[in-house]
Scaffold this motif. Sequence first.
Motif, PDB file in Angstrom:
ATOM      1  N   HIS A  32       0.634  -1.261  -0.033  1.00 25.18           N
ATOM      2  CA  HIS A  32       0.094   0.016  -0.033  1.00 25.18           C
ATOM      3  C   HIS A  32       0.740   1.214  -0.155  1.00 25.18           C
ATOM      4  O   HIS A  32       2.082   1.303   0.450  1.00 25.18           O
ATOM      5  CB  HIS A  32      -0.997  -0.008   1.079  1.00 25.18           C
ATOM      6  CG  HIS A  32      -0.061  -0.044   2.552  1.00 25.18           C
ATOM      7  ND1 HIS A  32       0.372   1.452   3.076  1.00 25.18           N
ATOM      8  CD2 HIS A  32       0.196  -0.797   3.377  1.00 25.18           C
ATOM      9  CE1 HIS A  32       0.729   1.241   4.183  1.00 25.18           C
ATOM     10  NE2 HIS A  32       0.559  -0.158   4.491  1.00 25.18           N
ATOM     11  N   GLY A  33       0.117   2.378  -0.281  1.00 27.20           N
ATOM     12  CA  GLY A  33       0.985   3.753  -0.162  1.00 27.20           C
ATOM     13  C   GLY A  33       0.785   4.370   1.010  1.00 27.20           C
ATOM     14  O   GLY A  33       0.303   3.977   2.158  1.00 27.20           O
ATOM     15  N   GLY A  34       0.865   5.667   1.057  1.00 27.22           N
ATOM     16  CA  GLY A  34       0.933   6.529   2.329  1.00 27.22           C
ATOM     17  C   GLY A  34       2.122   7.197   2.578  1.00 27.22           C
ATOM     18  O   GLY A  34       2.444   7.461   3.915  1.00 27.22           O
ATOM     19  N   GLY A  35       3.207   7.556   1.719  1.00 30.17           N
ATOM     20  CA  GLY A  35       4.394   8.079   2.160  1.00 30.17           C
ATOM     21  C   GLY A  35       5.206   7.555   3.160  1.00 30.17           C
ATOM     22  O   GLY A  35       5.956   8.003   3.859  1.00 30.17           O
ATOM     23  N   TYR A  36       5.102   6.035   3.232  1.00 29.96           N
ATOM     24  CA  TYR A  36       5.788   5.487   4.126  1.00 29.96           C
ATOM     25  C   TYR A  36       5.711   5.718   5.745  1.00 29.96           C
ATOM     26  O   TYR A  36       6.377   5.267   6.529  1.00 29.96           O
ATOM     27  CB  TYR A  36       7.511   5.349   3.964  1.00 29.96           C
ATOM     28  CG  TYR A  36       7.840   4.799   2.772  1.00 29.96           C
ATOM     29  CD1 TYR A  36       7.791   3.568   2.573  1.00 29.96           C
ATOM     30  CD2 TYR A  36       8.466   5.705   1.425  1.00 29.96           C
ATOM     31  CE1 TYR A  36       8.224   2.832   1.411  1.00 29.96           C
ATOM     32  CE2 TYR A  36       8.816   4.949   0.327  1.00 29.96           C
ATOM     33  CZ  TYR A  36       8.771   3.567   0.363  1.00 29.96           C
ATOM     34  OH  TYR A  36       8.924   2.814  -0.709  1.00 29.96           O
TER      35      TYR A  36
ATOM     36  N   ALA B  67       1.885  -5.522  -6.729  1.00 31.37           N
ATOM     37  CA  ALA B  67       1.324  -4.268  -7.050  1.00 31.37           C
ATOM     38  C   ALA B  67       1.613  -3.326  -5.842  1.00 31.37           C
ATOM     39  O   ALA B  67       1.405  -3.793  -4.798  1.00 31.37           O
ATOM     40  CB  ALA B  67      -0.112  -4.449  -7.577  1.00 31.37           C
ATOM     41  N   GLY B  68       1.459  -2.179  -6.292  1.00 32.29           N
ATOM     42  CA  GLY B  68       1.433  -1.086  -5.133  1.00 32.29           C
ATOM     43  C   GLY B  68       1.240   0.398  -5.876  1.00 32.29           C
ATOM     44  O   GLY B  68       1.490   0.529  -6.885  1.00 32.29           O
ATOM     45  N   ASP B  69       1.039   1.340  -4.806  1.00 30.33           N
ATOM     46  CA  ASP B  69       0.645   2.505  -5.262  1.00 30.33           C
ATOM     47  C   ASP B  69       1.461   3.685  -4.694  1.00 30.33           C
ATOM     48  O   ASP B  69       1.796   3.362  -3.284  1.00 30.33           O
ATOM     49  CB  ASP B  69      -0.988   2.995  -5.198  1.00 30.33           C
ATOM     50  CG  ASP B  69      -1.448   3.203  -3.784  1.00 30.33           C
ATOM     51  OD1 ASP B  69      -1.624   4.290  -3.186  1.00 30.33           O
ATOM     52  OD2 ASP B  69      -1.412   1.901  -3.131  1.00 30.33           O
ATOM     53  N   SER B  70       1.897   4.674  -4.965  1.00 26.82           N
ATOM     54  CA  SER B  70       2.438   5.731  -4.201  1.00 26.82           C
ATOM     55  C   SER B  70       3.647   5.272  -3.675  1.00 26.82           C
ATOM     56  O   SER B  70       4.634   4.590  -4.493  1.00 26.82           O
ATOM     57  CB  SER B  70       1.640   6.307  -3.314  1.00 26.82           C
ATOM     58  OG  SER B  70       2.177   7.570  -2.972  1.00 26.82           O
TER      59      SER B  70
ATOM     60  N   GLU C 207      -4.185  12.009 -18.642  1.00 29.50           N
ATOM     61  CA  GLU C 207      -4.474  13.412 -18.958  1.00 29.50           C
ATOM     62  C   GLU C 207      -5.182  13.964 -17.968  1.00 29.50           C
ATOM     63  O   GLU C 207      -6.098  13.503 -17.570  1.00 29.50           O
ATOM     64  CB  GLU C 207      -4.721  13.758 -20.426  1.00 29.50           C
ATOM     65  CG  GLU C 207      -4.891  15.309 -20.568  1.00 29.50           C
ATOM     66  CD  GLU C 207      -3.563  15.913 -20.080  1.00 29.50           C
ATOM     67  OE1 GLU C 207      -3.504  16.965 -19.563  1.00 29.50           O
ATOM     68  OE2 GLU C 207      -2.618  15.251 -20.511  1.00 29.50           O
ATOM     69  N   GLY C 208      -4.752  14.975 -17.148  1.00 34.02           N
ATOM     70  CA  GLY C 208      -5.661  15.848 -16.302  1.00 34.02           C
ATOM     71  C   GLY C 208      -5.788  15.081 -14.709  1.00 34.02           C
ATOM     72  O   GLY C 208      -6.388  15.468 -14.031  1.00 34.02           O
ATOM     73  N   MET C 209      -5.156  13.776 -14.745  1.00 30.78           N
ATOM     74  CA  MET C 209      -5.479  13.183 -13.538  1.00 30.78           C
ATOM     75  C   MET C 209      -4.337  13.373 -12.366  1.00 30.78           C
ATOM     76  O   MET C 209      -3.341  13.877 -12.494  1.00 30.78           O
ATOM     77  CB  MET C 209      -5.354  11.451 -13.816  1.00 30.78           C
ATOM     78  CG  MET C 209      -6.517  10.803 -14.659  1.00 30.78           C
ATOM     79  SD  MET C 209      -8.140  11.154 -13.611  1.00 30.78           S
ATOM     80  CE  MET C 209      -8.865  12.806 -14.314  1.00 30.78           C
ATOM     81  N   PHE C 210      -4.778  12.922 -11.085  1.00 28.78           N
ATOM     82  CA  PHE C 210      -4.039  13.400  -9.930  1.00 28.78           C
ATOM     83  C   PHE C 210      -3.665  11.952  -9.290  1.00 28.78           C
ATOM     84  O   PHE C 210      -3.511  10.999  -9.823  1.00 28.78           O
ATOM     85  CB  PHE C 210      -4.980  13.983  -8.866  1.00 28.78           C
ATOM     86  CG  PHE C 210      -6.363  13.490  -8.819  1.00 28.78           C
ATOM     87  CD1 PHE C 210      -6.554  12.431  -8.069  1.00 28.78           C
ATOM     88  CD2 PHE C 210      -7.356  13.656  -9.911  1.00 28.78           C
ATOM     89  CE1 PHE C 210      -7.915  11.558  -8.060  1.00 28.78           C
ATOM     90  CE2 PHE C 210      -8.786  13.108  -9.868  1.00 28.78           C
ATOM     91  CZ  PHE C 210      -8.867  11.925  -8.917  1.00 28.78           C
ATOM     92  N   HIS C 211      -2.926  12.124  -8.013  1.00 34.56           N
ATOM     93  CA  HIS C 211      -2.226  11.128  -7.519  1.00 34.56           C
ATOM     94  C   HIS C 211      -2.973   9.983  -7.149  1.00 34.56           C
ATOM     95  O   HIS C 211      -4.235  10.191  -6.465  1.00 34.56           O
ATOM     96  CB  HIS C 211      -1.491  11.650  -6.355  1.00 34.56           C
ATOM     97  CG  HIS C 211      -0.479  10.732  -5.590  1.00 34.56           C
ATOM     98  ND1 HIS C 211       0.788  10.280  -6.280  1.00 34.56           N
ATOM     99  CD2 HIS C 211      -0.550  10.055  -4.529  1.00 34.56           C
ATOM    100  CE1 HIS C 211       1.294   9.464  -5.340  1.00 34.56           C
ATOM    101  NE2 HIS C 211       0.656   9.330  -4.336  1.00 34.56           N
ATOM    102  N   VAL C 212      -2.744   8.675  -7.599  1.00 39.73           N
ATOM    103  CA  VAL C 212      -3.544   7.736  -7.311  1.00 39.73           C
ATOM    104  C   VAL C 212      -4.989   7.826  -7.444  1.00 39.73           C
ATOM    105  O   VAL C 212      -5.906   7.534  -6.772  1.00 39.73           O
ATOM    106  CB  VAL C 212      -3.307   7.149  -5.907  1.00 39.73           C
ATOM    107  CG1 VAL C 212      -3.878   5.618  -5.763  1.00 39.73           C
ATOM    108  CG2 VAL C 212      -1.902   7.229  -5.499  1.00 39.73           C
TER     109      VAL C 212
END
Length: 311
Positions: free
Chosen positions: A85-89, A153-156, A277-282
Motif C-alpha cells: 500500500h501507499g501512504g508516504g511510508y 502491485a503497489g501505489d505511491s 491526462e488531467g489526472m491526480f495522484h492515485v
Amino acid sequence: MKQREKKELDTSVQGIIIREMISHVTSEHMIGQKIKNGELRKKLVEPVWNVPDGFLLTEIKMEQFEMEWLEPESCTSDRVLLQLHGGGYVGAMRNAYRNFAVVYSELGHGMPVLSIDYRVAPENPYPAALEDAVCAYRWLLQKGYSGSQILVAGDSAGGGLVMALTMYLRDHHEELPAGLIAMSPWTDLTSSGESYQTNFEKDPLFGKTKDSLIYNREYVGLEDPKNPYISPLFGDFTDFPPMLIQVGSYEMLLSDSVEVAKKAKSQGVKVRLHVYEGMFHVFQMAMKLMPESRQAWKEAGRFISLFKDET
C-alpha cells in the motif's frame, strides 16, 4: 486551439470535477495542510471493513507486522498478488487498499491477494518497509508459490516499494515475481524530477507547499536518499519482469514514473507507461466514479491476464 486546452478536453467531466473537489478541500488552510502532510491520515480511525460477499479474509500475524489474505470462497487461480500500500511510508493500511485487493482478485479471476501492513516511519524508518515486503514475498514462496505465479502491485510509496523489493530480490539471487503494477509510484525521494517544479501549482493533492508527504524524509532517516532500495529511480532495472506504470499528468510525481520507465526500457525491460491526462495522484481510488479510473483498472486487468494460470 492551444495545446493545453486540447489536452484538457481529453479529461472527462467527472475527472475534472473530482480533481477540483480535491483541490478545494486541500486548499483549506487547516484541514488541507493536514491532508497534504499526512497528519490527518495518521490520526484517521476507519470503521471495520466489511468483507464482501463471496470472499474470505484471514489475518496473519508476523513477528513485526501483520498481513491480510483475501481470497474468493471458491478460489481456482494458482496465481497470487502481493499488494504494497501507499501512504508516504508514514501511513498504515487503509480500507481503500482492502477495496483494491477485492478488485485485483476479481481482475485475476479469483486470484488471492496478500496485503501487508508493513511498519512505517517515523517509528520505523528504512529499511523496515523493505524488510517486511521481502518477508511477505518469502512467505508466499514458502507457501508453495513460485516467482512465476506472483504479481506484485503497489501505489505511491507502495509503487516504489514494489520496485525496491524486486531490486533486492534480484541482487540477492532470489526468484523474481512475474510482473509488477505501479500506480503513481514514488521512486525519487530526492524530489529532483522536473515535474516537482512544473506541476507544483497544478497538483491538487501535494501542490503549492513543501510541507507534504512527498517531501517527508522520516522514512529515509540517516540514509542516502539515492539508495536504490529507497529511490528505485537511481537503481538498475536489468532483468526486471514486465511492468505496468500508471500516473496522472497533474502529479508532482509524474517524473518519478516517466524517468523510471525510460531507464527500465533502456535496460531491456518491457514497460507499459500510461500517463492519464488531467489526472491526480492515485486517481484509481475513484474506482467506477470516472472514466479514467475505470480505464486504469481495465488496463490493470489486461496486464494481469497476460500471466495465465498454469493449471
